[in-house]
Every structure is written in C-alpha cells, then in structure tokens.
Write a protein that holds these residues in place. Structure first.
Motif, PDB file in Angstrom:
ATOM      1  N   GLU A 128     -39.398  13.818  -3.240  1.00  0.00           N
ATOM      2  CA  GLU A 128     -39.503  12.365  -3.250  1.00  0.00           C
ATOM      3  C   GLU A 128     -40.839  11.898  -2.661  1.00  0.00           C
ATOM      4  N   SER A 129     -41.202  12.426  -1.510  1.00  0.00           N
ATOM      5  CA  SER A 129     -42.460  12.005  -0.888  1.00  0.00           C
ATOM      6  C   SER A 129     -43.663  12.527  -1.667  1.00  0.00           C
ATOM      7  N   PHE A 130     -43.532  13.691  -2.287  1.00  0.00           N
ATOM      8  CA  PHE A 130     -44.607  14.219  -3.133  1.00  0.00           C
ATOM      9  C   PHE A 130     -44.904  13.253  -4.273  1.00  0.00           C
ATOM     10  N   GLN A 131     -43.855  12.800  -4.941  1.00  0.00           N
ATOM     11  CA  GLN A 131     -44.049  11.872  -6.048  1.00  0.00           C
ATOM     12  C   GLN A 131     -44.539  10.509  -5.567  1.00  0.00           C
ATOM     13  N   LEU A 132     -44.080  10.081  -4.391  1.00  0.00           N
ATOM     14  CA  LEU A 132     -44.514   8.806  -3.831  1.00  0.00           C
ATOM     15  C   LEU A 132     -46.009   8.820  -3.544  1.00  0.00           C
ATOM     16  N   VAL A 133     -46.501   9.907  -2.955  1.00  0.00           N
ATOM     17  CA  VAL A 133     -47.901   9.990  -2.562  1.00  0.00           C
ATOM     18  C   VAL A 133     -48.802  10.258  -3.759  1.00  0.00           C
ATOM     19  N   THR A 134     -48.404  11.188  -4.616  1.00  0.00           N
ATOM     20  CA  THR A 134     -49.298  11.676  -5.676  1.00  0.00           C
ATOM     21  C   THR A 134     -49.167  10.953  -7.005  1.00  0.00           C
ATOM     22  N   ARG A 135     -48.095  10.179  -7.185  1.00  0.00           N
ATOM     23  CA  ARG A 135     -47.804   9.558  -8.481  1.00  0.00           C
ATOM     24  C   ARG A 135     -47.748  10.630  -9.578  1.00  0.00           C
ATOM     25  N   SER A 136     -47.196  11.772  -9.223  1.00  0.00           N
ATOM     26  CA  SER A 136     -47.105  12.876 -10.168  1.00  0.00           C
ATOM     27  C   SER A 136     -45.647  13.144 -10.516  1.00  0.00           C
ATOM     28  N   SER A 137     -45.393  14.279 -11.146  1.00  0.00           N
ATOM     29  CA  SER A 137     -44.089  14.558 -11.741  1.00  0.00           C
ATOM     30  C   SER A 137     -43.301  15.601 -10.961  1.00  0.00           C
ATOM     31  N   PRO A 138     -41.975  15.681 -11.198  1.00  0.00           N
ATOM     32  CA  PRO A 138     -41.183  16.758 -10.604  1.00  0.00           C
ATOM     33  C   PRO A 138     -41.687  18.139 -11.037  1.00  0.00           C
ATOM     34  N   ASN A 139     -42.244  18.245 -12.239  1.00  0.00           N
ATOM     35  CA  ASN A 139     -42.768  19.533 -12.701  1.00  0.00           C
ATOM     36  C   ASN A 139     -43.953  19.986 -11.850  1.00  0.00           C
ATOM     37  N   ALA A 140     -44.813  19.035 -11.468  1.00  0.00           N
ATOM     38  CA  ALA A 140     -45.947  19.385 -10.614  1.00  0.00           C
ATOM     39  C   ALA A 140     -45.447  19.858  -9.248  1.00  0.00           C
ATOM     40  N   TYR A 141     -44.425  19.190  -8.735  1.00  0.00           N
ATOM     41  CA  TYR A 141     -43.832  19.613  -7.454  1.00  0.00           C
ATOM     42  C   TYR A 141     -43.276  21.023  -7.570  1.00  0.00           C
ATOM     43  N   ALA A 142     -42.581  21.313  -8.660  1.00  0.00           N
ATOM     44  CA  ALA A 142     -42.004  22.642  -8.862  1.00  0.00           C
ATOM     45  C   ALA A 142     -43.093  23.702  -8.966  1.00  0.00           C
ATOM     46  N   ARG A 143     -44.211  23.375  -9.611  1.00  0.00           N
ATOM     47  CA  ARG A 143     -45.329  24.324  -9.712  1.00  0.00           C
ATOM     48  C   ARG A 143     -45.915  24.612  -8.338  1.00  0.00           C
ATOM     49  N   LEU A 144     -46.031  23.581  -7.503  1.00  0.00           N
ATOM     50  CA  LEU A 144     -46.563  23.783  -6.159  1.00  0.00           C
ATOM     51  C   LEU A 144     -45.677  24.734  -5.369  1.00  0.00           C
ATOM     52  N   VAL A 145     -44.377  24.506  -5.400  1.00  0.00           N
ATOM     53  CA  VAL A 145     -43.447  25.385  -4.686  1.00  0.00           C
ATOM     54  C   VAL A 145     -43.555  26.807  -5.219  1.00  0.00           C
ATOM     55  N   ARG A 146     -43.587  26.937  -6.546  1.00  0.00           N
ATOM     56  CA  ARG A 146     -43.722  28.264  -7.163  1.00  0.00           C
ATOM     57  C   ARG A 146     -45.003  28.956  -6.720  1.00  0.00           C
ATOM     58  N   ASN A 147     -46.100  28.220  -6.698  1.00  0.00           N
ATOM     59  CA  ASN A 147     -47.384  28.814  -6.336  1.00  0.00           C
ATOM     60  C   ASN A 147     -47.443  29.227  -4.870  1.00  0.00           C
ATOM     61  N   LEU A 148     -46.835  28.427  -4.004  1.00  0.00           N
ATOM     62  CA  LEU A 148     -46.805  28.800  -2.588  1.00  0.00           C
ATOM     63  C   LEU A 148     -45.973  30.059  -2.375  1.00  0.00           C
ATOM     64  N   ARG A 149     -44.895  30.180  -3.112  1.00  0.00           N
ATOM     65  CA  ARG A 149     -44.081  31.401  -3.020  1.00  0.00           C
ATOM     66  C   ARG A 149     -44.851  32.608  -3.549  1.00  0.00           C
ATOM     67  N   ALA A 150     -45.593  32.408  -4.629  1.00  0.00           N
ATOM     68  CA  ALA A 150     -46.410  33.496  -5.166  1.00  0.00           C
ATOM     69  C   ALA A 150     -47.490  33.890  -4.171  1.00  0.00           C
ATOM     70  N   LEU A 151     -48.078  32.913  -3.512  1.00  0.00           N
ATOM     71  CA  LEU A 151     -49.099  33.187  -2.502  1.00  0.00           C
ATOM     72  C   LEU A 151     -48.503  33.959  -1.333  1.00  0.00           C
ATOM     73  N   ASP A 152     -47.276  33.621  -0.981  1.00  0.00           N
ATOM     74  CA  ASP A 152     -46.560  34.334   0.079  1.00  0.00           C
ATOM     75  C   ASP A 152     -46.488  35.822  -0.244  1.00  0.00           C
ATOM     76  N   GLY A 153     -46.207  36.139  -1.500  1.00  0.00           N
ATOM     77  CA  GLY A 153     -46.097  37.538  -1.889  1.00  0.00           C
ATOM     78  C   GLY A 153     -47.427  38.248  -1.997  1.00  0.00           C
ATOM     79  N   VAL A 154     -48.494  37.479  -2.228  1.00  0.00           N
ATOM     80  CA  VAL A 154     -49.818  38.078  -2.414  1.00  0.00           C
ATOM     81  C   VAL A 154     -50.571  38.229  -1.101  1.00  0.00           C
TER      82      VAL A 154
END
Length: 221
Positions: A128-154
């Motif tokens: 909710e706050s991600f979309q409020l601040v960025t005026r972006s989409s739930p898909n962009a939020y999901a990509r961010l979470v996915r990328n942070l998890r991938a970074l965790d593994g790398v």
C-alpha cells in the motif's frame, strides 16, 4: 584589477548519467515534471566519455541519474563490465530502486570486481505505501520483493554482501524495528541478517527548487 581565484578540480570522481528514464513516478520526485530527455546513453558514447575522463585523471565513477533509474538502460550491465575491465578505473557506484533487473542480471552483480557499492532505495514498506509513494503497480512491488530475495541468495558469502547499501523512504508510521508485517519488510530483514547492513529511514525531503509542492505529497504522512 581584481585577483581571480580558481578551485582546482581534483579529478577524483566523475558522475555519468547513463539513463534519464525511470520506471517509477514517485510523488516526492521531480521526475514526472522534468522536461529533459528521458533517454539512455549509447555504449559508444559511454566508452568515449570513460576514455576521455580517465585520460584526464578521473579514476572513480558515479552512475546514479539525477531523476532516473540506471537499470532502465538495457546496456547498463555491459557498461559496468566495461568499467570493470578498464585498468585505469579504480571503482564505481550507483543507486537503484532495484525493480527493473531480472534475476539473471542480479546474479551477475556478484562477479563485479570494482563495484564500490550499490545503494538500493526502498520506497514504501508494504504494498500500500509502495503504491502511495511511487504511483506504481502491484506488479512492480512484486518484482522488488522477488529481486531482493534473489539478491539474498546471491550476496551471501560474496564481496557483494559488503558492497550493499539500502535506505527506506516511506510514511512516518513505519518502524523498521518491529517484526515484519509485509513481504518487502521481511525480504529486507533477511538481507540484513545475512549481510549485517544498516537500513536507515529517511524522513527528510527537498522540494526540487519548488517543483514539488505540498499538494504533490498530500496524504503521504
């Protein structure tokens, strides 16, 4: 006749804006109101700039756009490898919202030798706050979470772990010390546990010389 004073350029670090485009339209940022080109720099131009700069004595480079996202440049990773392979370059860094790269791109970051740091700017602490601040989409939020998890593994066990920086820009009701209540917060906490990095919350902003008004950020707390 007045004496003139000159401040010598130490020729230490040169900032190159390889991307004037951004994938977000954050309400506190002037990107949505800017009139300069939202374009990316060609690989040939980038190579020429680096060669000219190193010939002048510059040894370090910042690749953070003023109002843009570096990974919006499809050739950004190739530019990083160009810097890595240039014997005259000592190091480089960049900031990113870390939404655009694919997981295969994230894996290649660990192989960079001269990367001084990568700073990930986190906008919002849940969907909710991600979309409020960025005026972006739930898909962009999901990509961010996915990328942070991938970074965790790398990052764990590689030099990249010590080259990470992160910070929050979000609403004032967020307490990063509380147990995570969102996928985003949990992903950041996971990275903190593996890398030991501090992730401060930024509560101050500027108005970009008057480009951003109180109305632009109304209701954001």
């Amino acid at each position: 006749m007045h004496a003139m004073n000159y401040v010598p350029d130490p020729r230490w670090k040169l900032y190159i804006e390889t991307s004037g485009a951004c994938n977000l339209s954050c309400r506190f940022c002037a990107y949505s109101k800017k009139t300069l080109g939202r374009v990316v720099m060609s690989s040939a131009t980038f190579r020429k700039v680096v060669d000219q700069a190193t010939a002048m004595g510059f040894r370090e480079f910042g690749l953070t756009p003023l109002t843009g996202e570096p990974f919006m440049d499809p050739g950004f990773l190739a530019k990083l490898h160009l810097l890595d392979e240039n014997p005259a370059v000592r190091g480089y860094h960049f900031y990113s919202n870390f939404i655009v790269p694919g997981t295969e791109h994230i894996a290649s970051l660990a192989a960079l030798q001269k990367l001084q740091y990568m700073h990930i700017s986190l906008y919002g602490h849940n969907r909710e706050s991600f979309q409020l601040v960025t005026r972006s989409s739930p898909n962009a939020y999901a990509r961010l979470v996915r990328n942070l998890r991938a970074l965790d593994g790398v990052a764990a066990g590689t030099p990249l772990a010590s080259r990470l920086r992160m910070s929050w820009r979000t609403t004032r009701d967020f307490d990063p010390a509380e147990p995570p209540r969102s996928e985003l917060h949990a992903a950041v906490v996971g990275l903190q546990r593996k890398t030991g990095i501090d992730v401060p919350v930024t509560l101050t902003y500027n108005n970009w010389g008057g480009a951003i008004s109180a109305a632009d950020v109304q209701g954001m707390n």
